[in-house]
Scaffold this motif. Structure first.
Motif, PDB file in Angstrom:
ATOM      1  N   ARG A 169     -56.182 -35.661  53.789  1.00  0.00           N
ATOM      2  CA  ARG A 169     -55.539 -36.750  54.540  1.00  0.00           C
ATOM      3  C   ARG A 169     -55.267 -37.913  53.595  1.00  0.00           C
ATOM      4  O   ARG A 169     -56.179 -38.401  52.915  1.00  0.00           O
ATOM      5  N   ILE A 170     -54.015 -38.351  53.575  1.00  0.00           N
ATOM      6  CA  ILE A 170     -53.595 -39.440  52.692  1.00  0.00           C
ATOM      7  C   ILE A 170     -52.947 -40.530  53.556  1.00  0.00           C
ATOM      8  O   ILE A 170     -52.184 -40.223  54.474  1.00  0.00           O
ATOM      9  N   TRP A 171     -53.248 -41.781  53.220  1.00  0.00           N
ATOM     10  CA  TRP A 171     -52.661 -42.897  53.973  1.00  0.00           C
ATOM     11  C   TRP A 171     -51.927 -43.824  53.017  1.00  0.00           C
ATOM     12  O   TRP A 171     -52.521 -44.314  52.058  1.00  0.00           O
ATOM     13  N   GLY A 199     -64.085 -38.077  60.465  1.00  0.00           N
ATOM     14  CA  GLY A 199     -62.914 -37.932  59.616  1.00  0.00           C
ATOM     15  C   GLY A 199     -62.081 -36.821  60.208  1.00  0.00           C
ATOM     16  O   GLY A 199     -62.080 -36.630  61.408  1.00  0.00           O
ATOM     17  N   GLY A 200     -61.389 -36.094  59.360  1.00  0.00           N
ATOM     18  CA  GLY A 200     -60.578 -34.989  59.848  1.00  0.00           C
ATOM     19  C   GLY A 200     -59.333 -35.501  60.518  1.00  0.00           C
ATOM     20  O   GLY A 200     -59.225 -36.683  60.841  1.00  0.00           O
ATOM     21  N   PRO A 201     -58.374 -34.610  60.739  1.00  0.00           N
ATOM     22  CA  PRO A 201     -57.092 -35.029  61.286  1.00  0.00           C
ATOM     23  C   PRO A 201     -57.236 -35.687  62.654  1.00  0.00           C
ATOM     24  O   PRO A 201     -57.959 -35.192  63.503  1.00  0.00           O
ATOM     25  N   THR A 254     -60.579 -41.149  59.075  1.00  0.00           N
ATOM     26  CA  THR A 254     -60.917 -41.365  57.655  1.00  0.00           C
ATOM     27  C   THR A 254     -59.968 -40.585  56.759  1.00  0.00           C
ATOM     28  O   THR A 254     -59.425 -39.549  57.148  1.00  0.00           O
ATOM     29  N   PHE A 255     -59.808 -41.099  55.550  1.00  0.00           N
ATOM     30  CA  PHE A 255     -58.841 -40.525  54.612  1.00  0.00           C
ATOM     31  C   PHE A 255     -59.508 -40.156  53.292  1.00  0.00           C
ATOM     32  O   PHE A 255     -60.469 -40.789  52.863  1.00  0.00           O
ATOM     33  N   ASP A 256     -58.927 -39.148  52.643  1.00  0.00           N
ATOM     34  CA  ASP A 256     -59.385 -38.765  51.300  1.00  0.00           C
ATOM     35  C   ASP A 256     -58.781 -39.703  50.258  1.00  0.00           C
ATOM     36  O   ASP A 256     -59.412 -39.983  49.237  1.00  0.00           O
ATOM     37  N   VAL A 257     -57.563 -40.132  50.510  1.00  0.00           N
ATOM     38  CA  VAL A 257     -56.866 -40.995  49.548  1.00  0.00           C
ATOM     39  C   VAL A 257     -56.120 -42.082  50.315  1.00  0.00           C
ATOM     40  O   VAL A 257     -55.415 -41.781  51.281  1.00  0.00           O
ATOM     41  N   ILE A 258     -56.293 -43.325  49.880  1.00  0.00           N
ATOM     42  CA  ILE A 258     -55.514 -44.428  50.474  1.00  0.00           C
ATOM     43  C   ILE A 258     -54.712 -45.112  49.370  1.00  0.00           C
ATOM     44  O   ILE A 258     -55.278 -45.570  48.376  1.00  0.00           O
TER      45      ILE A 258
END
Ligand code: SAM
Length: 288
Positions: A103-105, A278-280, A205-209
């Motif tokens: 997940r990226i934001w 987290g998660g989608p 929650t995101f892995d990368v922001i």
């Protein structure tokens, strides 16, 4: 513009969007709001301010939007995208090999060049992401830029800024004077209107922001508040990417710099603000 009108606009912009204007930015307000007042059929800034004071939410929204700076381009500054490909993604491929999801934001995605640059980076990784669920969420305060981002349509000038010609040929179709991103790349990015001053915990929650070139417009207190909340939405082993003129150093210990990777940060283990889970969180995520 009268000094009271300037003070009124300065305070309103700070409250509504975080924009922190110093006492000498009258020219900036005039250059953006005189054209807006004409577009609205008003005589000038004084009448615009009157309308705002009488409670016109639509005028307030248009003023806030007109004062945003939406400058962006494909692969802006290059280095963050090198870090993404060479440092962030190898770590994530390993850390998420069981879940096979990322997940990226893009927290101020503007007209889409930043989220779509990330989407093309991921597409270039080919088989390494086969079977993975990829979510890129692009948010912005401005509805107007989000509409353009959704369309994936760019002018010749825009595609000539930062985009390698091979990627233009591979991922875009020409339509007259414009170029449109192919549907599979557009489908990788979801769009949401979001003001960073407001609660964003509902995004999950995101892995990368990527939060680039937006905090520069805010004062210290606002930056610290946003960093604290960003830490709460970053996975413990996730990453934060800031713009070239931005840093957490001296403002917060919620994130720490990644060694020898300028602009790249990781959450600090000691912080306690992270949300569980987290998660989608959205219905759609592109499969690769
Ligand atoms: C200069 S652009 C940066 C775009 C992209 N991140 C980049 O670095 O190329 C800044 C964006 O932040 C958005 N913005 C300004 N204030 C915001 C806020 N309070 N919440 C969310 N987005 C905001 C603007 O609408 C604009 O599109």
């Amino acid at each position: 513009m009268t000094p009271p009108d300037y003070e009124y606009l300065r305070k309103l912009l700070k409250d509504q969007s975080g924009l922190d204007l110093s006492a000498d930015k009258q020219y900036l307000i005039e250059s953006r709001l005189v054209p807006l007042s004409r577009k609205c059929g008003l005589s000038g800034i004084a009448e615009l301010v009157q309308k705002m004071k009488s409670g016109s939410a639509s005028i307030v929204a248009q003023v806030v939007e007109a004062m945003t700076t939406n400058e962006t381009f494909f692969f802006r500054d290059k280095v963050p995208f090198d870090h993404f490909r060479d440092t962030v993604m190898p770590e994530i491929l390993q850390a998420r090999s069981a879940r096979k999801g990322i997940r990226i934001w893009c927290a101020a995605g503007s007209t889409g060049q930043e989220p779509y640059s990330l989407a093309m980076c991921l597409k270039e990784m080919g088989a390494a992401l086969s079977g993975w669920r990829v979510e890129i969420v692009a948010t912005d305060l401005s509805q107007e830029v989000l509409e353009k981002s959704k369309s994936g349509i760019y002018s010749q000038f825009e595609v000539q800024r930062g985009l390698p010609i091979q990627m233009l040929v591979k991922y875009f179709k020409q339509n007259g004077e414009f170029w449109q991103l192919n549907a599979d790349i557009r489908a990788m990015v979801q769009h949401r209107q979001l003001n960073l001053l407001h609660d964003f915990s509902q995004l999950g929650t995101f892995d990368v922001i990527f939060c680039r070139n937006v905090l520069i417009y805010f004062d210290q207190e606002t930056k610290i508040n946003i960093f604290t909340r960003l830490a709460g939405t970053t996975e413990g082993d996730g990453f934060l990417v800031l713009g070239a003129a931005e840093t957490v150093v001296g403002l917060t210990d919620a994130f720490k710099p990644y060694p020898e990777r300028r602009g790249l940060y990781r959450p600090n283990d000691s912080r306690t603000t992270r949300m569980p889970g987290g998660g989608p969180k959205f219905a759609t995520a592109a499969g690769m």
